[in-house]
Scaffold this motif. Structure first.
Motif, short mmCIF file in Angstrom:
data_model
loop_
_atom_site.label_atom_id
_atom_site.label_comp_id
_atom_site.label_asym_id
_atom_site.label_seq_id
_atom_site.Cartn_x
_atom_site.Cartn_y
_atom_site.Cartn_z
N VAL A 215 0.86 -1.19 0.00
CA VAL A 215 0.00 0.00 0.00
C VAL A 215 0.90 1.23 0.00
O VAL A 215 1.79 1.35 0.85
N LYS A 216 0.67 2.12 -0.97
CA LYS A 216 1.45 3.35 -1.09
C LYS A 216 0.54 4.55 -0.91
O LYS A 216 -0.57 4.59 -1.46
N CYS A 217 1.01 5.52 -0.12
CA CYS A 217 0.27 6.77 0.10
C CYS A 217 0.97 7.89 -0.65
O CYS A 217 2.19 7.97 -0.65
N PHE A 218 0.18 8.78 -1.22
CA PHE A 218 0.73 9.90 -1.97
C PHE A 218 0.26 11.23 -1.40
O PHE A 218 -0.82 11.31 -0.79
N ALA A 219 1.07 12.25 -1.63
CA ALA A 219 0.78 13.63 -1.25
C ALA A 219 0.43 13.73 0.23
O ALA A 219 1.12 13.15 1.06
N ARG A 220 -0.63 14.43 0.56
CA ARG A 220 -0.96 14.69 1.98
C ARG A 220 -1.38 13.43 2.73
O ARG A 220 -1.38 13.41 3.96
N TYR A 221 -1.70 12.36 2.03
CA TYR A 221 -2.07 11.12 2.72
C TYR A 221 -0.89 10.49 3.45
O TYR A 221 -1.06 9.72 4.38
N ARG A 222 0.33 10.82 3.02
CA ARG A 222 1.51 10.32 3.73
C ARG A 222 1.49 10.79 5.19
O ARG A 222 1.70 10.00 6.10
N ASP A 223 1.26 12.07 5.38
CA ASP A 223 1.21 12.62 6.74
C ASP A 223 -0.06 12.17 7.47
O ASP A 223 -0.02 11.85 8.65
N LEU A 224 -1.17 12.15 6.77
CA LEU A 224 -2.44 11.80 7.38
C LEU A 224 -2.43 10.37 7.94
O LEU A 224 -2.89 10.12 9.05
N LEU A 225 -1.88 9.43 7.18
CA LEU A 225 -1.88 8.03 7.59
C LEU A 225 -0.58 7.60 8.27
O LEU A 225 -0.51 6.55 8.87
N GLN B 191 3.68 0.56 2.87
CA GLN B 191 3.51 -0.43 3.92
C GLN B 191 2.99 -1.72 3.31
O GLN B 191 2.27 -1.70 2.31
N THR B 192 3.35 -2.84 3.89
CA THR B 192 2.79 -4.11 3.45
C THR B 192 1.64 -4.50 4.38
O THR B 192 1.65 -4.19 5.57
N CYS B 193 0.64 -5.14 3.80
CA CYS B 193 -0.55 -5.56 4.53
C CYS B 193 -0.92 -6.96 4.09
O CYS B 193 -0.60 -7.37 2.98
N ASP C 38 -2.95 -11.58 -3.85
CA ASP C 38 -1.62 -11.52 -3.26
C ASP C 38 -0.65 -10.88 -4.25
O ASP C 38 -0.66 -11.22 -5.44
N GLY C 39 0.14 -9.94 -3.79
CA GLY C 39 1.13 -9.27 -4.64
C GLY C 39 0.65 -7.97 -5.26
O GLY C 39 1.43 -7.26 -5.88
#
Length: 73
Positions: free
Chosen positions: A4-14, A19-21, A60-61
């Protein structure tokens, strides 16, 4: 496992950039995880670089991207 990759302001928010899930049945199931409770409902979602909705099945993957809505003129 999913990436799971977060971009822009979601990096700070989350609180993470990548991260792997554990694999979930659908994107909506994945987003029920408490790690994503602060994710706004209007977030843009993608699976393997293709826009997706919460009903999209996951395997998966897979790579999931969480992006803020885009605005412009």
């Amino acid at each position: 496992m999913l990436t799971v990759k977060c971009f822009a302001r979601y990096r700070d928010l989350l609180g993470f950039t990548e991260q792997t899930c554990a694999t979930a049945a659908t994107l909506g199931d994945l987003l029920m995880d408490p790690r994503f409770e602060r994710l706004p409902k209007d977030a843009l979602l993608a699976v393997n670089q293709t826009f997706a909705d919460r009903a999209t099945p996951l395997r998966d993957g897979d790579e999931v991207a969480l992006m803020p809505p885009v605005s412009g003129g």
